[in-house]
Motif scaffolding. Sequence first.
Motif, PDB file in Angstrom:
ATOM      1  N   VAL A  86       0.859  -1.180   0.000  1.00  0.00           N
ATOM      2  CA  VAL A  86       0.000   0.000   0.000  1.00  0.00           C
ATOM      3  C   VAL A  86       0.897   1.232   0.000  1.00  0.00           C
ATOM      4  CG1 VAL A  86      -1.786   1.293   1.213  1.00  0.00           C
ATOM      5  CG2 VAL A  86      -1.856  -1.213   1.194  1.00  0.00           C
ATOM      6  N   VAL A  87       0.798   2.026  -1.055  1.00  0.00           N
ATOM      7  CA  VAL A  87       1.649   3.200  -1.236  1.00  0.00           C
ATOM      8  C   VAL A  87       0.827   4.442  -0.915  1.00  0.00           C
ATOM      9  CG1 VAL A  87       3.097   4.487  -2.842  1.00  0.00           C
ATOM     10  CG2 VAL A  87       2.956   1.992  -3.012  1.00  0.00           C
ATOM     11  N   ILE A  88       1.275   5.203   0.090  1.00  0.00           N
ATOM     12  CA  ILE A  88       0.516   6.347   0.584  1.00  0.00           C
ATOM     13  C   ILE A  88       1.334   7.619   0.420  1.00  0.00           C
ATOM     14  CG2 ILE A  88      -0.742   7.314   2.531  1.00  0.00           C
ATOM     15  CD1 ILE A  88      -0.956   4.549   3.730  1.00  0.00           C
ATOM     16  N   PRO A  89       0.912   8.518  -0.475  1.00  0.00           N
ATOM     17  CA  PRO A  89       1.608   9.796  -0.618  1.00  0.00           C
ATOM     18  C   PRO A  89       1.160  10.789   0.450  1.00  0.00           C
ATOM     19  CG  PRO A  89      -0.170   9.669  -2.215  1.00  0.00           C
ATOM     20  CD  PRO A  89      -0.183   8.367  -1.441  1.00  0.00           C
ATOM     21  N   SER A  90       2.074  11.659   0.862  1.00  0.00           N
ATOM     22  CA  SER A  90       1.723  12.673   1.852  1.00  0.00           C
ATOM     23  C   SER A  90       2.446  13.967   1.513  1.00  0.00           C
ATOM     24  CB  SER A  90       2.104  12.212   3.259  1.00  0.00           C
ATOM     25  OG  SER A  90       1.714  13.182   4.210  1.00  0.00           O
ATOM     26  N   TYR A  91       1.721  14.893   0.885  1.00  0.00           N
ATOM     27  CA  TYR A  91       2.322  16.142   0.434  1.00  0.00           C
ATOM     28  C   TYR A  91       1.522  17.367   0.860  1.00  0.00           C
ATOM     29  CZ  TYR A  91       5.405  13.207  -2.248  1.00  0.00           C
ATOM     30  OH  TYR A  91       6.351  12.270  -2.597  1.00  0.00           O
ATOM     31  N   ALA A  92       0.446  17.188   1.622  1.00  0.00           N
ATOM     32  CA  ALA A  92      -0.376  18.324   2.029  1.00  0.00           C
ATOM     33  C   ALA A  92       0.201  18.978   3.274  1.00  0.00           C
ATOM     34  CB  ALA A  92      -1.812  17.876   2.284  1.00  0.00           C
TER      35      ALA A  92
END
Length: 329
Positions: A86-92
């Motif tokens: 599971v690949v979770i981006p976090s850029y906020a």
Amino acid sequence: MLSPQSLTEMLSAIGRGDDARDLAETEAHGLFADMLDGRIPALELGAVLASLRWKHESADELAGFARALNERVPTLELPPHLPRMVVIPSYARAGRAPNLMPLLALMLARLDVPVLVHGLSGGNARPGSLDVLERLGHLPCSTVTEALNTLHAGRCAILPTEVLNPSLDSLIRLRERMGHRNTAHVVAKLLDPAPLHSLRVICVADAQLLSRLHDMFLRTPERALLMRAPDDDSFADPLRRPRIELFERGGARMLFEAESGALPLTNPLPPGEDIDGTADCIRDMLEGHRAIPQPLLNQLAACLFGSGAARDLTHAKATVSLGLAHTAH
């Protein structure tokens, strides 16, 4: 590699305001490849980023950009008996709600699902998910090998964007100089270090971007969860579950319908900018001392099903109910 004339023609096409033309996927692929490889001069790069921001990226452009990026990202291979990564981006940046993405990632890891979180680390990056994870004892990995070892050990791996693709990291950080986000922020959400062996969790705040991503995923074989999130980070609104769709092999399946109205919370959540309070809140939820918002549990079930850790959605929901009770400590 684009010729100077081709680049000028592309700039003319996308920079015409209301009369702008969308690029074909192959054109978008070539353009973003040159952006990542440092072949676009600074003046033209700024013009491209500004033009795409005001034009908005089409589904074909997003597909081409993502393909160019993922050709330049190291591949992480896990044993075949494990669920999909599971690949979770976090850029906020900090938003209205506390950032509960770390809760989702750590719950998945506790249920034996490989989880990779990627995002900006260090520099001028504003406080966000990676800071919450650090306060919970999960530090970013400095190399891909370290991330693989972390995944093999059954823990959530955190990789800074700079490790996965330094050029993407640099493009995203142009926000500080340009004063607004650019295409790199969107494309970062599509980063995939395990092609056809991953489940990407894609959450966006903008309804029009959500629609364009929907169209893009209908044209690709990869598996992804897509939903709307109020603060543009990778977790469901804790007060109101969004529509959650699973994409694979050019098709879409609705896993959860969107809820109307807001759910009551017995314990108020900390403010979005309170990193320490958010970490304490997540720790209490993981230890069973505080209720986990139902939308997050639904998102967790969707991830279990989408990753292959559960045979169907009913099994996923049961795993969430039983598994968290057994793993809380």
